[in-house]
Design a protein around this motif. Structure first.
Motif, PDB file in Angstrom:
ATOM      1  N   SER A 199      36.751  40.246  41.125  1.00 35.07           N
ATOM      2  CA  SER A 199      36.874  38.786  41.155  1.00 35.07           C
ATOM      3  C   SER A 199      38.250  38.341  40.673  1.00 35.07           C
ATOM      4  O   SER A 199      38.854  37.407  41.231  1.00 35.07           O
ATOM      5  N   VAL A 200      38.767  39.001  39.619  1.00 34.75           N
ATOM      6  CA  VAL A 200      40.097  38.667  39.115  1.00 34.75           C
ATOM      7  C   VAL A 200      41.149  38.919  40.197  1.00 34.75           C
ATOM      8  O   VAL A 200      42.093  38.122  40.382  1.00 34.75           O
ATOM      9  N   ALA A 204      43.541  36.034  41.701  1.00 38.75           N
ATOM     10  CA  ALA A 204      45.000  36.144  41.655  1.00 38.75           C
ATOM     11  C   ALA A 204      45.596  35.990  43.050  1.00 38.75           C
ATOM     12  O   ALA A 204      46.646  35.346  43.226  1.00 38.75           O
ATOM     13  N   ARG A 205      44.929  36.578  44.052  1.00 41.58           N
ATOM     14  CA  ARG A 205      45.420  36.448  45.427  1.00 41.58           C
ATOM     15  C   ARG A 205      45.398  34.993  45.878  1.00 41.58           C
ATOM     16  O   ARG A 205      46.336  34.500  46.506  1.00 41.58           O
ATOM     17  N   GLY A 206      44.316  34.279  45.498  1.00 41.01           N
ATOM     18  CA  GLY A 206      44.246  32.859  45.827  1.00 41.01           C
ATOM     19  C   GLY A 206      45.312  32.057  45.106  1.00 41.01           C
ATOM     20  O   GLY A 206      45.891  31.111  45.668  1.00 41.01           O
ATOM     21  N   ILE A 223      49.352  39.660  37.906  1.00 43.02           N
ATOM     22  CA  ILE A 223      47.922  39.717  37.584  1.00 43.02           C
ATOM     23  C   ILE A 223      47.162  40.481  38.668  1.00 43.02           C
ATOM     24  O   ILE A 223      46.297  41.317  38.372  1.00 43.02           O
ATOM     25  N   GLN A 224      47.498  40.206  39.938  1.00 38.94           N
ATOM     26  CA  GLN A 224      46.827  40.903  41.025  1.00 38.94           C
ATOM     27  C   GLN A 224      47.099  42.408  40.969  1.00 38.94           C
ATOM     28  O   GLN A 224      46.182  43.227  41.140  1.00 38.94           O
ATOM     29  N   ALA A 230      43.561  48.298  37.402  1.00 42.95           N
ATOM     30  CA  ALA A 230      42.386  48.451  36.549  1.00 42.95           C
ATOM     31  C   ALA A 230      41.139  48.729  37.385  1.00 42.95           C
ATOM     32  O   ALA A 230      40.271  49.515  36.992  1.00 42.95           O
ATOM     33  N   LEU A 231      41.050  48.094  38.548  1.00 38.99           N
ATOM     34  CA  LEU A 231      39.909  48.321  39.446  1.00 38.99           C
ATOM     35  C   LEU A 231      39.900  49.765  39.939  1.00 38.99           C
ATOM     36  O   LEU A 231      38.838  50.407  39.996  1.00 38.99           O
ATOM     37  N   ASN A 232      41.075  50.274  40.290  1.00 36.35           N
ATOM     38  CA  ASN A 232      41.155  51.678  40.718  1.00 36.35           C
ATOM     39  C   ASN A 232      40.747  52.626  39.591  1.00 36.35           C
ATOM     40  O   ASN A 232      40.050  53.623  39.811  1.00 36.35           O
TER      41      ASN A 232
END
Length: 369
Positions: A199-200, A204-206, A223-224, A230-232
């Motif tokens: 979601s983060v 960030a993309r938005g 941030i993106q 962190a997601l990876n």
């Protein structure tokens, strides 16, 4: 005769109590043969575990003569002998007197300090139809043990075999509980932290699309980028907790993990891969650590995996053509290499590596099975 029978009953009771109380396999085996020797005419003992290929392992010993004990019991650990062969061939069903012992003869020829021990008796350790190995006993100036002594030996072996089975079952239950807990943690991380990080990343993309100020756009890009990293990392952690795909085979699991990290995998296999599940998981965990290092430090998008399987062990090589590292320069964290080495050594194997600045890295792992 009555006092001797009573003595045997008391001995069996004491051994049974020890076996029931002990939860550590090594302490249990050594404690059982120590108590047997202290309260019988037997003077020395050793226990072999024997696998389905006939390969034996010395797991316990007590009061060995100098010639058998020298150099870490080398005569008991190396080479073959008649009792192990008979056991592997299925010809050893009960306690038996061994007419001649090749190990005792070899020890005597090499050292000479064997005392008056020349023969031994042997009995299989088993629980039901499942066999684990052999209990061997000997005494000075004894060529043959009596029927009563062999009957006592069979009773002790039956107790030890049942205790081994109990500890094996407890260990399997603990490992199953550990797998269940790993799966629960993996699900929780996937359903909570993983989704939040995703979601983060989207937010960030938005923000990048909506922001007009270049500095704000740059902040959202950072941030993106950080949230995607962190997601990876989170996805890799979930894989480590619950190795999806291992049920489809070791190579498929490693290949899938590498692709999840963004690495294309070139794999080559020699031999038929039919490994115990514990060996497969160990190799998979080692491959995970090696591929994590490649993704973080090698600055490449591909890796090579080579697996060679023989009748006794498996060799796994993971190689990349990346930046490499020099010893002590920290290009690959020492904790990662140490983790690989610890996992291999825990299974009786070895792990080594070769690397150089600009020459890539090669990790070599050998594990017996």
């Amino acid at each position: 005769m009555v006092p001797e029978q009573h003595s045997d009953v008391v001995l069996l009771k004491e051994i049974a109590e020890l076996l029931n109380e002990e939860t550590n396999l090594e302490r249990m085996l050594n404690g059982a043969i120590d108590k047997l020797l202290q309260n019988s005419n037997f003077e020395t003992a050793w226990i072999f575990f024997i696998d389905e290929n006939g390969k034996h392992q010395l797991v316990a010993e007590a009061h060995l003569p100098d010639a058998l004990a020298e150099r870490e019991c080398r005569h008991l650990k190396k080479g073959g002998c008649w009792c192990v062969k008979r056991y592997h061939d299925g010809d050893l069903e009960k306690a038996s007197n061994i007419i001649a012992c090749q190990r005792i003869e070899n020890a005597k020829a090499a050292n000479g300090k064997i005392g008056s021990i020349s023969h031994h008796a042997t009995v299989p350790l088993q629980s039901g139809q499942e066999k684990f190995g052999l209990l061997n006993i000997a005494a000075a100036d004894t060529v043959r043990f009596s029927k009563d002594e062999l009957a006592l030996l069979e009773s002790v072996a039956f107790q030890i075999g049942s205790a081994i089975k109990r500890i094996v079952l407890v260990k399997q239950e603990q490992e199953l509980a550990l797998v269940k807990e790993r799966n629960r943690l993996a699900r929780d991380l996937h359903d909570s932290v993983n989704q939040l990080l995703f979601s983060v990343t989207l937010t960030a993309r938005g923000g990048i699309e909506m922001a007009e100020d270049d500095a704000v756009k740059s902040t959202f890009r950072d941030i993106q980028h950080l949230s995607q990293e962190a997601l990876n990392e989170m996805r890799a952690l979930i894989w480590q907790l619950r190795p999806k795909g291992l049920e489809s085979g070791l190579l498929d699991a490693i290949r899938s993990y590498g692709e999840m990290l963004g690495l294309s995998m070139d794999t080559k296999v020699a031999g038929v891969i039919q490994l115990p599940s514990r060996t497969e998981e160990t190799l998979f965990r080692i491959a995970q650590e090696a591929l994590n290092n490649i993704r973080k430090h090698a600055d490449v998008s591909s890796a090579q995996l080579y697996v060679t399987v023989t009748s006794t062990d498996v060799l796994m090589v993971i190689k990349d053509e990346g930046r490499g590292f020099a010893q002590g320069h920290g290009m690959i964290p020492s904790i990662g290499i140490q983790s690989i080495r610890d996992r291999a050594q825990a299974e009786g194997g070895t792990a080594d590596w070769s690397s150089g600045i600009g020459k890539g890295t090669e990790i070599l792992v050998r594990i017996p099975y």
